[in-house]
Design a protein around this motif. Sequence first.
Motif, PDB file in Angstrom:
ATOM      1  N   GLN A 176       0.830  -1.203   0.000  1.00  0.00           N
ATOM      2  CA  GLN A 176       0.000   0.000   0.000  1.00  0.00           C
ATOM      3  C   GLN A 176       0.866   1.255   0.000  1.00  0.00           C
ATOM      4  OE1 GLN A 176      -3.169  -0.337   2.798  1.00  0.00           O
ATOM      5  NE2 GLN A 176      -3.891   1.758   2.566  1.00  0.00           N
ATOM      6  N   ASN A 177       0.490   2.223  -0.835  1.00  0.00           N
ATOM      7  CA  ASN A 177       1.174   3.498  -0.932  1.00  0.00           C
ATOM      8  C   ASN A 177       0.412   4.533  -0.097  1.00  0.00           C
ATOM      9  OD1 ASN A 177       1.665   6.269  -2.105  1.00  0.00           O
ATOM     10  ND2 ASN A 177       3.166   5.107  -3.280  1.00  0.00           N
ATOM     11  N   PHE A 178       1.149   5.316   0.702  1.00  0.00           N
ATOM     12  CA  PHE A 178       0.492   6.250   1.614  1.00  0.00           C
ATOM     13  C   PHE A 178       0.663   7.708   1.213  1.00  0.00           C
ATOM     14  CE2 PHE A 178       1.035   2.330   3.911  1.00  0.00           C
ATOM     15  CZ  PHE A 178      -0.231   2.142   4.441  1.00  0.00           C
ATOM     16  N   ASP A 179       1.049   7.945  -0.035  1.00  0.00           N
ATOM     17  CA  ASP A 179       1.030   9.296  -0.595  1.00  0.00           C
ATOM     18  C   ASP A 179      -0.137   9.454  -1.559  1.00  0.00           C
ATOM     19  OD1 ASP A 179       3.190  10.344   0.729  1.00  0.00           O
ATOM     20  OD2 ASP A 179       4.637   9.657  -0.758  1.00  0.00           O
ATOM     21  N   SER A 180      -1.070   8.533  -1.500  1.00  0.00           N
ATOM     22  CA  SER A 180      -2.175   8.517  -2.451  1.00  0.00           C
ATOM     23  C   SER A 180      -3.158   9.654  -2.185  1.00  0.00           C
ATOM     24  CB  SER A 180      -2.910   7.182  -2.359  1.00  0.00           C
ATOM     25  OG  SER A 180      -2.021   6.110  -2.560  1.00  0.00           O
ATOM     26  N   SER A 181      -3.749  10.148  -3.260  1.00  0.00           N
ATOM     27  CA  SER A 181      -4.790  11.166  -3.161  1.00  0.00           C
ATOM     28  C   SER A 181      -5.696  11.041  -4.374  1.00  0.00           C
ATOM     29  CB  SER A 181      -4.185  12.569  -3.107  1.00  0.00           C
ATOM     30  OG  SER A 181      -3.532  12.863  -4.328  1.00  0.00           O
ATOM     31  N   VAL A 182      -6.809  11.732  -4.337  1.00  0.00           N
ATOM     32  CA  VAL A 182      -7.753  11.667  -5.448  1.00  0.00           C
ATOM     33  C   VAL A 182      -7.098  12.134  -6.734  1.00  0.00           C
ATOM     34  CG1 VAL A 182      -9.917  12.561  -6.352  1.00  0.00           C
ATOM     35  CG2 VAL A 182      -9.752  11.931  -3.943  1.00  0.00           C
ATOM     36  N   GLY A 183      -6.278  13.173  -6.650  1.00  0.00           N
ATOM     37  CA  GLY A 183      -5.641  13.699  -7.848  1.00  0.00           C
ATOM     38  C   GLY A 183      -4.405  12.934  -8.277  1.00  0.00           C
ATOM     39  N   SER A 184      -3.820  12.195  -7.357  1.00  0.00           N
ATOM     40  CA  SER A 184      -2.586  11.470  -7.666  1.00  0.00           C
ATOM     41  C   SER A 184      -2.606  10.113  -6.964  1.00  0.00           C
ATOM     42  CB  SER A 184      -1.361  12.283  -7.226  1.00  0.00           C
ATOM     43  OG  SER A 184      -0.178  11.586  -7.507  1.00  0.00           O
ATOM     44  N   PRO A 185      -3.364   9.173  -7.503  1.00  0.00           N
ATOM     45  CA  PRO A 185      -3.484   7.869  -6.838  1.00  0.00           C
ATOM     46  C   PRO A 185      -2.184   7.078  -6.889  1.00  0.00           C
ATOM     47  CG  PRO A 185      -4.546   7.817  -8.982  1.00  0.00           C
ATOM     48  CD  PRO A 185      -4.176   9.245  -8.720  1.00  0.00           C
ATOM     49  N   GLY A 186      -1.935   6.319  -5.840  1.00  0.00           N
ATOM     50  CA  GLY A 186      -0.785   5.431  -5.794  1.00  0.00           C
ATOM     51  C   GLY A 186      -1.226   3.996  -5.959  1.00  0.00           C
ATOM     52  N   GLY A 187      -0.288   3.080  -5.846  1.00  0.00           N
ATOM     53  CA  GLY A 187      -0.600   1.683  -6.051  1.00  0.00           C
ATOM     54  C   GLY A 187      -1.114   0.991  -4.802  1.00  0.00           C
ATOM     55  N   PHE A 188      -1.967   0.015  -5.016  1.00  0.00           N
ATOM     56  CA  PHE A 188      -2.449  -0.839  -3.929  1.00  0.00           C
ATOM     57  C   PHE A 188      -2.646  -2.233  -4.491  1.00  0.00           C
ATOM     58  CE2 PHE A 188      -6.067  -2.718  -1.528  1.00  0.00           C
ATOM     59  CZ  PHE A 188      -5.446  -2.838  -0.295  1.00  0.00           C
ATOM     60  N   GLU A 189      -2.110  -3.219  -3.786  1.00  0.00           N
ATOM     61  CA  GLU A 189      -2.298  -4.613  -4.169  1.00  0.00           C
ATOM     62  C   GLU A 189      -2.674  -5.421  -2.941  1.00  0.00           C
ATOM     63  OE1 GLU A 189       0.742  -6.406  -6.712  1.00  0.00           O
ATOM     64  OE2 GLU A 189       1.505  -4.385  -7.088  1.00  0.00           O
ATOM     65  N   PHE A 190      -3.554  -6.389  -3.141  1.00  0.00           N
ATOM     66  CA  PHE A 190      -4.000  -7.217  -2.022  1.00  0.00           C
ATOM     67  C   PHE A 190      -4.382  -8.594  -2.558  1.00  0.00           C
ATOM     68  CE2 PHE A 190      -7.403  -8.792   0.826  1.00  0.00           C
ATOM     69  CZ  PHE A 190      -6.705  -8.811   2.018  1.00  0.00           C
TER      70      PHE A 190
ATOM     71  N   MET B 158      -8.959 -18.063  -4.431  1.00  0.00           N
ATOM     72  CA  MET B 158      -8.106 -16.892  -4.571  1.00  0.00           C
ATOM     73  C   MET B 158      -8.950 -15.617  -4.569  1.00  0.00           C
ATOM     74  SD  MET B 158      -4.810 -17.052  -4.597  1.00  0.00           S
ATOM     75  CE  MET B 158      -4.676 -15.342  -5.131  1.00  0.00           C
ATOM     76  N   LEU B 159      -8.399 -14.594  -3.952  1.00  0.00           N
ATOM     77  CA  LEU B 159      -8.991 -13.262  -3.949  1.00  0.00           C
ATOM     78  C   LEU B 159      -7.874 -12.292  -4.295  1.00  0.00           C
ATOM     79  CD1 LEU B 159     -11.269 -11.183  -3.123  1.00  0.00           C
ATOM     80  CD2 LEU B 159     -10.288 -11.287  -0.819  1.00  0.00           C
ATOM     81  N   GLY B 160      -8.120 -11.372  -5.217  1.00  0.00           N
ATOM     82  CA  GLY B 160      -7.054 -10.472  -5.607  1.00  0.00           C
ATOM     83  C   GLY B 160      -7.515  -9.081  -5.997  1.00  0.00           C
ATOM     84  N   TYR B 161      -6.609  -8.121  -5.838  1.00  0.00           N
ATOM     85  CA  TYR B 161      -6.838  -6.735  -6.251  1.00  0.00           C
ATOM     86  C   TYR B 161      -5.532  -6.191  -6.794  1.00  0.00           C
ATOM     87  CZ  TYR B 161      -7.708  -1.694  -6.040  1.00  0.00           C
ATOM     88  OH  TYR B 161      -7.848  -0.371  -6.358  1.00  0.00           O
ATOM     89  N   TYR B 162      -5.589  -5.618  -7.986  1.00  0.00           N
ATOM     90  CA  TYR B 162      -4.425  -4.965  -8.593  1.00  0.00           C
ATOM     91  C   TYR B 162      -4.899  -3.640  -9.158  1.00  0.00           C
ATOM     92  CZ  TYR B 162      -0.117  -4.422 -11.323  1.00  0.00           C
ATOM     93  OH  TYR B 162       1.076  -3.962 -11.829  1.00  0.00           O
ATOM     94  N   GLY B 163      -4.429  -2.547  -8.568  1.00  0.00           N
ATOM     95  CA  GLY B 163      -4.913  -1.260  -9.044  1.00  0.00           C
ATOM     96  C   GLY B 163      -4.340  -0.107  -8.272  1.00  0.00           C
ATOM     97  N   ALA B 164      -5.141   0.918  -8.077  1.00  0.00           N
ATOM     98  CA  ALA B 164      -4.681   2.166  -7.480  1.00  0.00           C
ATOM     99  C   ALA B 164      -5.439   2.478  -6.202  1.00  0.00           C
ATOM    100  CB  ALA B 164      -4.828   3.314  -8.480  1.00  0.00           C
ATOM    101  N   ASP B 165      -4.856   3.403  -5.449  1.00  0.00           N
ATOM    102  CA  ASP B 165      -5.389   3.845  -4.166  1.00  0.00           C
ATOM    103  C   ASP B 165      -5.509   5.354  -4.222  1.00  0.00           C
ATOM    104  OD1 ASP B 165      -5.796   4.591  -1.548  1.00  0.00           O
ATOM    105  OD2 ASP B 165      -3.971   3.695  -0.775  1.00  0.00           O
ATOM    106  N   ALA B 166      -6.713   5.852  -4.110  1.00  0.00           N
ATOM    107  CA  ALA B 166      -6.939   7.296  -4.179  1.00  0.00           C
ATOM    108  C   ALA B 166      -7.149   7.902  -2.800  1.00  0.00           C
ATOM    109  CB  ALA B 166      -8.143   7.594  -5.069  1.00  0.00           C
ATOM    110  N   GLY B 167      -6.589   7.266  -1.791  1.00  0.00           N
ATOM    111  CA  GLY B 167      -6.752   7.764  -0.444  1.00  0.00           C
ATOM    112  C   GLY B 167      -7.885   7.055   0.263  1.00  0.00           C
ATOM    113  N   ALA B 168      -9.060   7.667   0.258  1.00  0.00           N
ATOM    114  CA  ALA B 168     -10.203   7.066   0.927  1.00  0.00           C
ATOM    115  C   ALA B 168     -10.889   6.004   0.075  1.00  0.00           C
ATOM    116  CB  ALA B 168     -11.216   8.146   1.305  1.00  0.00           C
TER     117      ALA B 168
END
Length: 391
Positions: free
Chosen positions: A250-264, A278-288
Amino acid sequence: MTKWLLNCVALSLMFTLVSCGSDDSDSSSSSSSNAAMTAALSSVTSTTNAASDLIGESSAKVDRLSVGVLAAGGFGANWTGAGKVNSLSNSGTVSIAQWMEDEFNPSFVNSNNAKVTFAGRIANALGIFCFMAYGGLATDSTGLPKAGTHTMTLTNAMGTACGEDMTDMAGSTVTITVTDTGDTTYYDKKYSIDLPESNCPFLVYVRSNSSSINVATSEDQSCDGRNQASRTVFHYNKSTKKALFSYISQNFDSSVGSPGGFEFYRGYLDQAADKGYMLGYYGADAGASLTSYVAYSVVGKPVAGGTSAVSVETDSQTVADGTYQACVNISNNTLATDNSLACTMTGVNIEGNAGTSGAIKTAHDANSARADIYNIDETTTPGFTDNTDMY
């Protein structure tokens, strides 16, 4: 700084080739250390490979573009149609079928030669073991390195075995601080591993004995210039032959305007019953919120084959946002029954897991800083008990 050490590959095949030095080793303890640690690696590798078999081997694939549209709803043409979701290769778009094929290929790497699948991420997280397993570290009755401070000298032979260019690293030392756990419910040892020129040690907890293999590892990536952390947990009960594993980054500089990466990722295999989940997520994190993702659940029998129940949820891809589901032939990744999860095993609808509720969203929202992921301890578990609560 740590990438060279994290790309250790073919773990179960290379250990006989590795030779390392240590200032506190002896020959009688060395082989014991190897046996315990290589057993852990072998178990992790075989489990993630088995989970990968829920989607057919790439060598068995047929020309998916020749498969016609089946019943209305479900995936339909979105399964085989080109340009539906962002490629795992870092460029362009591919069909959902191709994306799933790549995701369930343990050897897949992107255009930067990085492993980005669930099996690849876990292999990377445990790559340090490739060097530690034959570090000649003195062991105790657990078969693991005894408590104390150990040093391990990196050699060209290690680089050859682990697929790394050691031109700038041979001769460097790695410091490993080993502590006996106070609570031995899950783990016997804690390792804090200091890499050359890094202030962000890897944290590892391990048990590897006749009854169970448990490994937890975490990384603070701020030393690589990223406000990000990752964690892998693997538990295997040798008696019940049940394995659970999880991975989060998880990336903790994520924001709505500049999403970071999140994988689970979560995986559960009941080898005795030949059941895989299996359960998976590959994508971005926009904060909330989570955005620009492919999330999925896959349920099936990795050994017996048949059809896997595949449910995919997409957001901000080329294909319309939504949830798609079907029974997919394990042998060739083609649709068997569209718009159904009543397959060889009944599947799980992924809808809502990433967007509004479920394990993916819950795992994301539980963390507000790197420390929440990085600071594993003696009580760290995969976070679920079996297929009944992993979603």
